[in-house]
Design an enzyme around this catalytic site. Structure first.
Site, PDB file in Angstrom:
ATOM      1  N   GLY A  71     -40.841 -27.835  10.068  1.00  0.00           N
ATOM      2  CA  GLY A  71     -42.072 -27.232  10.552  1.00  0.00           C
ATOM      3  C   GLY A  71     -42.055 -26.938  12.037  1.00  0.00           C
ATOM      4  O   GLY A  71     -42.585 -25.919  12.484  1.00  0.00           O
ATOM      5  N   GLN A 183     -49.477 -29.793   6.866  1.00  0.00           N
ATOM      6  CA  GLN A 183     -50.185 -30.877   6.179  1.00  0.00           C
ATOM      7  C   GLN A 183     -50.940 -30.394   4.947  1.00  0.00           C
ATOM      8  O   GLN A 183     -51.169 -31.170   4.008  1.00  0.00           O
ATOM      9  CB  GLN A 183     -51.163 -31.562   7.146  1.00  0.00           C
ATOM     10  CG  GLN A 183     -50.501 -32.335   8.257  1.00  0.00           C
ATOM     11  CD  GLN A 183     -49.695 -33.519   7.768  1.00  0.00           C
ATOM     12  OE1 GLN A 183     -49.844 -34.001   6.650  1.00  0.00           O
ATOM     13  NE2 GLN A 183     -48.790 -34.008   8.614  1.00  0.00           N
ATOM     14  N   CYS A 330     -47.439 -43.715  21.599  1.00  0.00           N
ATOM     15  CA  CYS A 330     -46.879 -44.639  22.583  1.00  0.00           C
ATOM     16  C   CYS A 330     -45.693 -43.964  23.260  1.00  0.00           C
ATOM     17  O   CYS A 330     -44.765 -43.507  22.599  1.00  0.00           O
ATOM     18  CB  CYS A 330     -46.438 -45.936  21.907  1.00  0.00           C
ATOM     19  SG  CYS A 330     -45.790 -47.159  23.058  1.00  0.00           S
TER      20      CYS A 330
END
Length: 389
Positions: A71, A183, A330
């Site tokens: 993608g 998605q 993170c």
């Protein structure tokens, strides 16, 4: 050994049996699809069957399907200011996109930084149509041609965007619209003609194919973005390099199975998600369900336990046997709130504690049972730690 429950299908879905078999069959065969001998022709024929299957998932023309490595590459191929339509050259001055796009769109485009125009979203994470109208009017007045990119469904919240309405507005101003449907594909029915998108990105592993394959699907096969890779002329000159035939054939098999069952699976998976959310709302009023009152993918829940860091929640659930994802990223040891939730105006205390559960084709009632069991064991301890902090 702890029994595992996998509720992270938005990250990747397990490979479907049909896709696994197609992959194994392709690995057992030999042949480069660009070769003219029998083995090469057989490989090419199998790839064209896969192309038909991927096109059918969207109701698209198979001539408009360009296979990529995933993608992200499909987004990068689409997001360029330089196009051709037949012999006509098309140039775009602005990339109009939304604040909640995947990084593959926000950072993966080939427009200059000063050509990027990012649209805000409302508190539910939906692109505001009045902002679309204002941006299109502003760029038209300045003589700028717009290329727009708005995802069909968000990867973190599952929120479905008004792509068809945006497409109509963009087309009225002479622009093109790309949508990242990574998605959404295989989870909700998609008709490319009804959607109105000129280009659509897909990724095989999100719908049960093998990693390493994706596609950019053009509604008009004569539309040609400037290639990212130049070389041997594969994929009609739009994606050079020998094709990953095994992954492509697995993609085709997964797309066919997903397309055949999308409506029944949508209903089944929605019921699983609703059962989980209803139980959690009843038993843990401290949990915040984000975007529960807006049209979203049937498989996605975005939750928050304010005051408990998302990574703490994810690790605790993982150790107890439940795989979910954090709504925060993170980087270099520094945790930041999700850019999606920040764009929605979600308070930082809630955004930093957001986590996502996502069902898929292999999910069943037993997954809900086990997930609830894990959460019932883990969350009280997290709540006690929060109170003591």
């Amino acid at each position: 050994m702890t029994e595992r429950t996998y509720l992270d299908h938005n990250a990747t879905s397990p490979v479907r049996p049909e896709a696994r078999q197609a992959l194994l069959d392709a690995l057992a065969a030999t042949g480069n699809g660009s070769s003219v001998h029998s083995e090469g022709r057989a490989s090419r024929a199998a790839m064209e069957t896969a192309r038909l299957r991927v096109a059918a998932l969207l109701g698209a023309d198979p001539r408009g399907v360009v296979f990529t490595a995933g993608g992200t590459e499909a987004d990068t191929l689409a997001l360029t200011p330089d196009y051709r339509h037949g012999e006509e050259k098309l140039s775009f001055d602005v990339l109009l996109t939304s604040a909640v796009e995947h990084a593959a769109v926000l950072r993966g485009h080939r427009f200059r930084a000063d050509q990027l125009d990012i649209l805000p979203v409302d508190a539910r994470g939906r692109v505001r149509l009045d902002e679309v109208d204002a941006a299109l009017e502003r760029h038209a007045a300045a003589g700028r041609r717009v290329f727009a990119s708005v995802m069909l469904a968000n990867n973190e919240t599952g929120v479905i965007q008004p792509v068809a309405e945006i497409a109509r507005r963009v087309h009225a101003r002479g622009g093109l619209l790309h949508t990242d449907a990574v998605q959404a594909a295989g989870r909700i029915p998609i008709s490319l003609p009804a959607l109105g998108a000129d280009l659509t990105s897909l990724s095989a592993h999100k719908l049960g194919g093998a990693p390493g394959s994706g596609a950019l699907v053009m509604a008009d096969p004569d539309l040609r973005p400037a290639p990212v890779f130049a070389g041997g002329g594969q994929e009609r000159g739009l994606r050079a390099g020998s094709e990953n035939v095994p992954a492509v054939l697995a993609f085709g098999a997964a797309a066919e199975r997903a397309g055949a069952s999308v409506e029944s699976e949508q209903t089944r998976i929605h019921a699983l998600r609703e059962r989980l959310e209803d139980a959690l709302r009843c038993e843990f009023p401290e949990l915040v369900l984000l975007v529960g009152d807006v049209d979203r993918l049937p498989n996605t829940s975005c939750l928050s336990l304010p005051g408990v860091p998302a990574e703490t929640i994810v690790i605790a659930l993982d150790l107890a046997g439940l795989a979910v994802s954090a709504g925060a990223a993170c980087s270099s040891g520094k945790v930041a709130a999700s850019h999606v939730l920040t764009a929605m105006g979600v308070p930082e205390r809630i955004a930093r504690s957001a986590f996502r559960l996502s069902f898929g084709w292999s999910s069943g009632e037993e997954d809900v049972d086990r997930a609830l069991g894990v959460i019932r064991r883990v969350l009280p301890g997290l709540l006690r730690r929060r109170a003591a902090a």
